[in-house]
Design a protein around this motif. Structure first.
Motif, PDB file in Angstrom:
ATOM      1  N   ASP A  73       0.823  -1.221   0.000  1.00  0.00           N
ATOM      2  CA  ASP A  73       0.000   0.000   0.000  1.00  0.00           C
ATOM      3  C   ASP A  73       0.858   1.273   0.000  1.00  0.00           C
ATOM      4  O   ASP A  73       0.410   2.319   0.473  1.00  0.00           O
ATOM      5  CB  ASP A  73      -0.919  -0.005   1.230  1.00  0.00           C
ATOM      6  CG  ASP A  73      -1.865  -1.186   1.249  1.00  0.00           C
ATOM      7  OD1 ASP A  73      -2.170  -1.666   2.358  1.00  0.00           O
ATOM      8  OD2 ASP A  73      -2.281  -1.620   0.147  1.00  0.00           O
ATOM      9  N   TRP A  74       2.049   1.196  -0.524  1.00  0.00           N
ATOM     10  CA  TRP A  74       2.939   2.364  -0.460  1.00  0.00           C
ATOM     11  C   TRP A  74       2.421   3.522  -1.309  1.00  0.00           C
ATOM     12  O   TRP A  74       2.720   4.683  -1.033  1.00  0.00           O
ATOM     13  CB  TRP A  74       4.365   1.980  -0.895  1.00  0.00           C
ATOM     14  CG  TRP A  74       4.492   1.546  -2.332  1.00  0.00           C
ATOM     15  CD1 TRP A  74       4.388   0.277  -2.807  1.00  0.00           C
ATOM     16  CD2 TRP A  74       4.723   2.380  -3.465  1.00  0.00           C
ATOM     17  NE1 TRP A  74       4.558   0.237  -4.156  1.00  0.00           N
ATOM     18  CE2 TRP A  74       4.770   1.544  -4.606  1.00  0.00           C
ATOM     19  CE3 TRP A  74       4.911   3.739  -3.643  1.00  0.00           C
ATOM     20  CZ2 TRP A  74       4.986   2.011  -5.882  1.00  0.00           C
ATOM     21  CZ3 TRP A  74       5.135   4.214  -4.922  1.00  0.00           C
ATOM     22  CH2 TRP A  74       5.163   3.373  -6.029  1.00  0.00           C
ATOM     23  N   THR A  76      -0.590   4.652  -1.520  1.00  0.00           N
ATOM     24  CA  THR A  76      -1.643   5.406  -0.829  1.00  0.00           C
ATOM     25  C   THR A  76      -1.273   5.739   0.609  1.00  0.00           C
ATOM     26  O   THR A  76      -1.604   6.820   1.113  1.00  0.00           O
ATOM     27  CB  THR A  76      -2.944   4.593  -0.833  1.00  0.00           C
ATOM     28  OG1 THR A  76      -2.707   3.305  -0.228  1.00  0.00           O
ATOM     29  CG2 THR A  76      -3.446   4.412  -2.254  1.00  0.00           C
ATOM     30  N   ASP A  77      -0.573   4.827   1.293  1.00  0.00           N
ATOM     31  CA  ASP A  77      -0.257   5.028   2.716  1.00  0.00           C
ATOM     32  C   ASP A  77       1.202   5.380   2.964  1.00  0.00           C
ATOM     33  O   ASP A  77       1.590   5.627   4.105  1.00  0.00           O
ATOM     34  CB  ASP A  77      -0.607   3.756   3.505  1.00  0.00           C
ATOM     35  CG  ASP A  77      -2.074   3.408   3.389  1.00  0.00           C
ATOM     36  OD1 ASP A  77      -2.418   2.230   3.570  1.00  0.00           O
ATOM     37  OD2 ASP A  77      -2.879   4.339   3.122  1.00  0.00           O
TER      38      ASP A  77
END
Length: 405
Positions: A73-74, A76-77
């Protein structure tokens, strides 16, 4: 979610901020990079050549497929704890390899196909030279650097690919490689679902992930301990600042006290000099009054001697002055001009005796001393006559004998 940082000059990095120029105008955060680069290049001892390489770019990147498994999820998070730790490991290795002061700053880019770390390196050697060849020596040195970086990442829990990657021979762009990798991963997923062997490997991967999670939990605990220690830093900084302020005040008081004593001594010396000046001024005034009083009570001073009187005194002093001069002139053999003049007079007297002797060689005239005195007296008369003639000529030129000079 990109992260830009600049060298703080104290062994770390910080986020660049807006600054002010000498005219008070706002400067963008990027101006701090130029300020640090100028400050670092000022440490170079020799003048820079026009074609000198003052900065080199370095990009450090993990395997893009690693993020799919460990940090999916890099986009988006941002990066998770494990990914941040590996990026920090890359930055620490770069500071060790190129020197922390030489790493001007960089950026963690998360807006492209895969996360990567970009750094700007100023190649200044420890002895004050600007030389990129000392840090980028060639292919062999690059392989050595890659190995050392892989060792550092492996020690941090990452499994680096130590053999040349397939992409290095395909010569594809990042976007093309990402599309190709997606297709291959999709095909691999289908093969894993259809193959029992692939399923077993997936189970092993899960077991490894669980072990990695345990390691990550342990690291997280260590990180929490580190955060607790970091929380105590402000208190320690405040105490150090207070101690420094107390010491600075004590030093300032001591300096002020010394300056006060010095100023007081200077004032005392000035007062003493003023008193001495006033006393000297009073003494001069008293002396002036005394002289004036004596002048008022005494007759006029005698008139200066006349020119003729001074001329007689000078002519009278000529023999004495001439004698002193004759004695003062010496020759290398030790004789003086007076001695040679005496010998000359005696030879002249011997000639005088021969001329004034009779046929039998008998001399009946004055002796040597009497003859010398007569000769000197006659010469003085001749000199006096010459001086009188010259004075008479000067008097006639200046307006007569009564002209007063």
């Amino acid at each position: 979610m990109n992260r830009t940082f600049v060298n703080d000059g104290a062994g770390g990095f910080r986020v660049p901020v807006v600054t002010k120029d000498p005219q008070g105008r706002s400067r963008p955060p990027s101006a701090e990079f130029a300020d640090y680069r100028s400050a670092r290049l000022a440490q170079v001892k020799k003048p820079l050549r026009k074609d000198a390489v003052v900065m080199r770019g370095v990009m450090l990147q993990l395997d893009p497929t690693w993020f799919d498994t460990h940090c999916p999820d890099w986009r988006t998070d941002g990066l998770n704890e494990v990914a941040r730790r590996l990026v920090e490991t890359q930055l620490i290795w770069a500071c060790k390899e190129f020197g922390q002061k030489n790493v001007m700053g960089g950026s963690l880019d998360l807006d492209e196909t895969s996360p990567h770390l970009q750094l700007s390196v100023i190649p200044v050697t420890a002895d004050g030279r600007l030389s990129q060849k000392d840090f980028f020596k060639g292919p062999g040195h690059f392989r050595k650097q890659r190995k050392e970086l892989c060792d550092a990442l492996e020690a941090a829990g990452y499994d680096p690919q130590r053999t040349p990657a397939e992409r290095s021979t395909e010569r594809t762009s990042s976007s093309e490689y990402a599309l190709l990798a997606d297709k291959r991963r999709a095909a691999l997923a289908i093969a894993k679902r259809d193959s029992e062997k692939m399923w077993e490997e997936r189970q092993q991967v899960r077991a490894q992930k669980a072990e990695a999670d345990l390691v990550a939990a342990s690291i997280q605990a260590d990180r929490q301990d580190l955060d607790a220690q970091v929380e105590t830093l402000p208190r320690l900084k405040r105490k150090a600042k207070q101690d420094a302020m107390v010491e600075a005040r004590a030093e300032a008081r001591q300096e002020v006290s010394q300056e006060y004593v010095t100023a007081r001594e200077a004032a005392q010396r000035a007062e003493a000099a003023e008193r001495a000046h006033r006393a000297a001024e009073g003494a001069l005034l008293a002396l002036r009054e005394q002289i004036q009083h004596e002048l008022d009570g005494n007759p006029l001073p005698p008139a200066p001697p006349s020119y003729d009187a001074m001329r007689r005194d000078i002519l009278g002093a000529q023999p004495h002055v001439l004698g002193a001069f004759l004695k003062s002139v010496k020759f290398k053999d030790g004789s003086t001009l007076e001695g040679r003049f005496e010998a000359f007079q005696r030879r002249s007297f011997a000639t005088h005796q021969r001329r004034n002797s009779d046929a039998l060689g008998r001399y009946s005239g004055p002796g040597y001393d009497q003859w010398k005195s007569r000769s000197l007296a006659m010469q003085r008369k001749i000199d006096a006559a010459k001086v009188s003639s010259q004075v008479a000529d000067m008097d006639s030129m200046d307006g007569g004998t009564g002209y007063e000079r």
